[in-house]
Design a protein around this motif. Structure first.
Motif, short mmCIF file in Angstrom:
data_model
loop_
_atom_site.label_atom_id
_atom_site.label_comp_id
_atom_site.label_asym_id
_atom_site.label_seq_id
_atom_site.Cartn_x
_atom_site.Cartn_y
_atom_site.Cartn_z
N ASP A 32 -35.87 -40.81 -42.04
CA ASP A 32 -34.84 -41.67 -42.67
C ASP A 32 -35.18 -43.01 -42.77
OD1 ASP A 32 -32.30 -43.13 -43.01
OD2 ASP A 32 -31.34 -41.34 -43.45
N ALA A 33 -35.69 -43.55 -43.83
CA ALA A 33 -35.89 -44.97 -43.63
C ALA A 33 -34.97 -46.22 -43.12
CB ALA A 33 -36.30 -45.46 -45.17
N HIS A 34 -33.53 -45.73 -43.69
CA HIS A 34 -32.45 -46.40 -43.14
C HIS A 34 -32.46 -46.86 -41.84
CE1 HIS A 34 -31.29 -47.33 -47.43
NE2 HIS A 34 -31.11 -46.21 -47.40
N VAL A 35 -32.44 -45.41 -41.04
CA VAL A 35 -32.39 -45.47 -39.54
C VAL A 35 -33.67 -46.17 -38.92
CG1 VAL A 35 -32.30 -43.88 -37.52
CG2 VAL A 35 -31.14 -43.23 -39.68
N VAL A 36 -34.74 -46.06 -39.46
CA VAL A 36 -36.09 -46.81 -38.87
C VAL A 36 -35.90 -48.29 -38.96
CG1 VAL A 36 -38.37 -47.32 -39.08
CG2 VAL A 36 -37.60 -44.82 -39.50
N ASP A 37 -35.17 -48.63 -40.08
CA ASP A 37 -35.08 -50.03 -40.23
C ASP A 37 -33.89 -50.71 -39.38
OD1 ASP A 37 -36.81 -50.25 -42.24
OD2 ASP A 37 -35.25 -50.26 -44.03
N LYS A 38 -32.96 -49.78 -39.17
CA LYS A 38 -31.80 -50.11 -38.06
C LYS A 38 -32.32 -50.35 -36.75
CE LYS A 38 -27.48 -50.51 -36.93
NZ LYS A 38 -26.52 -51.59 -37.16
N ILE A 39 -33.21 -49.31 -36.30
CA ILE A 39 -33.80 -49.40 -35.10
C ILE A 39 -34.56 -50.75 -34.73
CG2 ILE A 39 -35.49 -48.46 -33.47
CD1 ILE A 39 -34.66 -45.42 -34.85
N ILE A 40 -35.56 -50.90 -35.70
CA ILE A 40 -36.34 -52.21 -35.67
C ILE A 40 -35.65 -53.37 -35.66
CG2 ILE A 40 -38.12 -53.34 -37.10
CD1 ILE A 40 -39.21 -50.62 -36.09
N ARG A 41 -34.40 -53.41 -36.63
CA ARG A 41 -33.50 -54.62 -36.40
C ARG A 41 -33.08 -54.83 -35.41
NH1 ARG A 41 -31.99 -52.89 -41.44
NH2 ARG A 41 -29.68 -52.25 -40.77
N SER A 42 -32.31 -53.65 -34.56
CA SER A 42 -31.74 -53.67 -33.26
C SER A 42 -32.59 -54.11 -32.25
CB SER A 42 -31.19 -52.29 -33.13
OG SER A 42 -30.17 -51.82 -34.10
N ALA A 43 -33.89 -53.86 -32.07
CA ALA A 43 -34.67 -54.20 -31.20
C ALA A 43 -35.08 -55.44 -31.28
CB ALA A 43 -36.13 -53.58 -31.30
N MET A 44 -34.78 -56.47 -32.48
CA MET A 44 -34.82 -57.85 -32.33
C MET A 44 -36.47 -58.26 -32.27
SD MET A 44 -31.16 -59.17 -31.07
CE MET A 44 -31.00 -58.30 -29.86
N LEU A 45 -37.35 -57.62 -32.94
CA LEU A 45 -38.66 -57.97 -32.54
C LEU A 45 -39.22 -59.09 -33.31
CD1 LEU A 45 -40.03 -54.25 -33.05
CD2 LEU A 45 -39.51 -55.42 -30.94
N THR A 46 -40.17 -59.81 -32.70
CA THR A 46 -40.98 -60.75 -33.21
C THR A 46 -42.51 -60.56 -33.12
OG1 THR A 46 -41.37 -62.14 -31.22
CG2 THR A 46 -39.21 -62.33 -32.27
N LYS A 47 -43.22 -61.43 -33.83
CA LYS A 47 -44.69 -61.34 -33.55
C LYS A 47 -45.48 -61.75 -32.34
CE LYS A 47 -46.18 -59.58 -37.44
NZ LYS A 47 -46.75 -58.23 -37.48
N GLU A 48 -44.42 -62.07 -31.51
CA GLU A 48 -44.80 -62.39 -29.98
C GLU A 48 -44.51 -61.22 -29.05
OE1 GLU A 48 -45.95 -65.52 -29.08
OE2 GLU A 48 -45.80 -65.61 -31.46
N ASP A 49 -44.04 -60.14 -29.50
CA ASP A 49 -43.52 -59.14 -28.47
C ASP A 49 -44.68 -58.01 -28.55
OD1 ASP A 49 -41.11 -59.78 -27.97
OD2 ASP A 49 -40.30 -59.24 -29.91
N CYS A 50 -44.90 -57.49 -27.24
CA CYS A 50 -45.53 -56.21 -27.16
C CYS A 50 -44.57 -54.88 -27.11
CB CYS A 50 -46.26 -56.24 -25.88
SG CYS A 50 -47.40 -54.88 -25.70
N VAL A 51 -44.77 -53.92 -27.94
CA VAL A 51 -43.90 -52.83 -27.93
C VAL A 51 -44.54 -51.74 -27.30
CG1 VAL A 51 -42.40 -51.27 -29.32
CG2 VAL A 51 -42.59 -53.90 -29.90
N LEU A 52 -43.78 -50.96 -26.44
CA LEU A 52 -44.10 -49.67 -26.03
C LEU A 52 -43.41 -48.61 -26.76
CD1 LEU A 52 -45.45 -47.55 -24.03
CD2 LEU A 52 -43.64 -47.94 -22.29
N GLU A 53 -44.06 -47.69 -27.53
CA GLU A 53 -43.31 -46.81 -28.20
C GLU A 53 -43.69 -45.49 -27.42
OE1 GLU A 53 -42.71 -44.63 -32.51
OE2 GLU A 53 -44.57 -45.49 -32.29
N ILE A 54 -42.60 -44.66 -27.06
CA ILE A 54 -42.89 -43.34 -26.36
C ILE A 54 -42.88 -42.17 -27.24
CG2 ILE A 54 -41.90 -41.85 -24.70
CD1 ILE A 54 -40.76 -44.54 -23.32
#
Length: 289
Positions: A32-54
């Motif tokens: 579900d693209a809407h859920v993916v977008d919601k997760i990304i927005r909620s994580a408040m990511l920037t290009k300075e961030d290093c993300v660990l995805e499990i």
């Protein structure tokens, strides 16, 4: 590569590689693209961030993370998914895939290698059967963390954010709230996954406290007392702690701590706040000095 949050492409990839879902890995792919977008927005990511995805699965959320963050380190246990990820993530130069068991990986070392030891953000659709060990492992091993934004079973998300006097309140609630501020940001129905799980899900963001909300003399002892209290939640705190073989706290010491705090000696652990558990622990420690 097409957007994998479209179920059509997810099914195509699964068929192309004749991928078989492994129940032992708790695999439910988000479609579900809407859920993916919601997760990304909620994580408040920037290009300075290093993300660990499990547990990146076939790379659905990994693609979106790579567009939003500076670096993505995706840890996947299932070796059968590695060739799929090589295809679905080709063209993304800021993704590193690590074929390991997240419960055995030294995440502090990953943060050191990929982010020079600076705080990372964790974003994941977690396998439900190991949600608690993963989250507590991240906190207890002192991984440099800024936040954890994860999809978990709805019931577990509820448990993380409730307070005293509710049936979902327990050791997990207290542990999470000691380390972070929990906030449920979305509820997600089963039809957003392939295969469909039997339970509802929720996205929860845990924002790491800069400073713990309570001051406790011995953190380890406090959590021993908390675990004992909820292992026998229908018993009084005094009896629950007194019956726990792994805690060197007598019923008398616990009773005195309760009295010093102005609490009834018949109180149960489920009625106590995190602050009260910390104060009781401090009283016990003082008695032993």
């Amino acid at each position: 590569m097409p957007d994998l949050s479209n179920p059509k492409y997810t099914i195509e990839i699964i068929k192309k590689y004749e991928f078989a879902f492994q129940k032992k890995f708790g695999q439910n792919f988000l479609i579900d693209a809407h859920v993916v977008d919601k997760i990304i927005r909620s994580a408040m990511l920037t290009k300075e961030d290093c993300v660990l995805e499990i547990g990146p699965g076939i790379g659905t959320m990994t693609q979106a993370l790579a567009k939003a963050a500076g670096k993505v380190v995706a840890v996947e246990i299932d070796k059968n998914l590695i060739p799929i990820l090589e295809e679905t993530l080709q063209g993304y130069s800021n993704i590193s895939v690590v074929n390991e068991d997240i419960l055995k990986v030294d995440i502090k070392e990953l943060a050191k290698i990929y982010n020079e030891g600076k705080p990372i953000k964790v974003v994941a659709n977690l396998p439900y059967y190991i949600t608690t060990p993963i989250i507590m492992g991240l906190f207890e091993s002192k991984v440099p963390l800024e936040s954890i934004t994860v999809m978990v079973q709805k019931e577990v998300a509820d448990r993380m954010q409730v307070g005293p006097g509710t049936k979902d309140y327990g050791a997990l609630s207290l542990a999470v709230q000691y380390y972070a501020k929990p906030e449920i940001v979305a509820n997600v129905p089963p039809n957003c996954f392939i295969p469909r799980p039997k339970v509802g899900s929720a996205v929860i963001r845990l924002t790491k406290h800069v400073k713990c909300p309570v001051q406790v003399a011995e953190e380890g002892l406090m959590f021993q007392i908390i675990r004992a209290a909820f292992n026998q939640r229908r018993k009084t705190l005094i009896n629950a702690v007194g019956n726990a073989a792994d805690i060197k706290v007598s019923k008398e010491e616990m009773a005195q701590a309760l009295t010093m705090e102005g609490l009834p000696i018949t109180i149960r652990g489920e009625a106590l706040t995190l602050g009260q558990f910390a104060l009781l622990t401090n009283h016990v420690v003082k008695q032993k000095e």
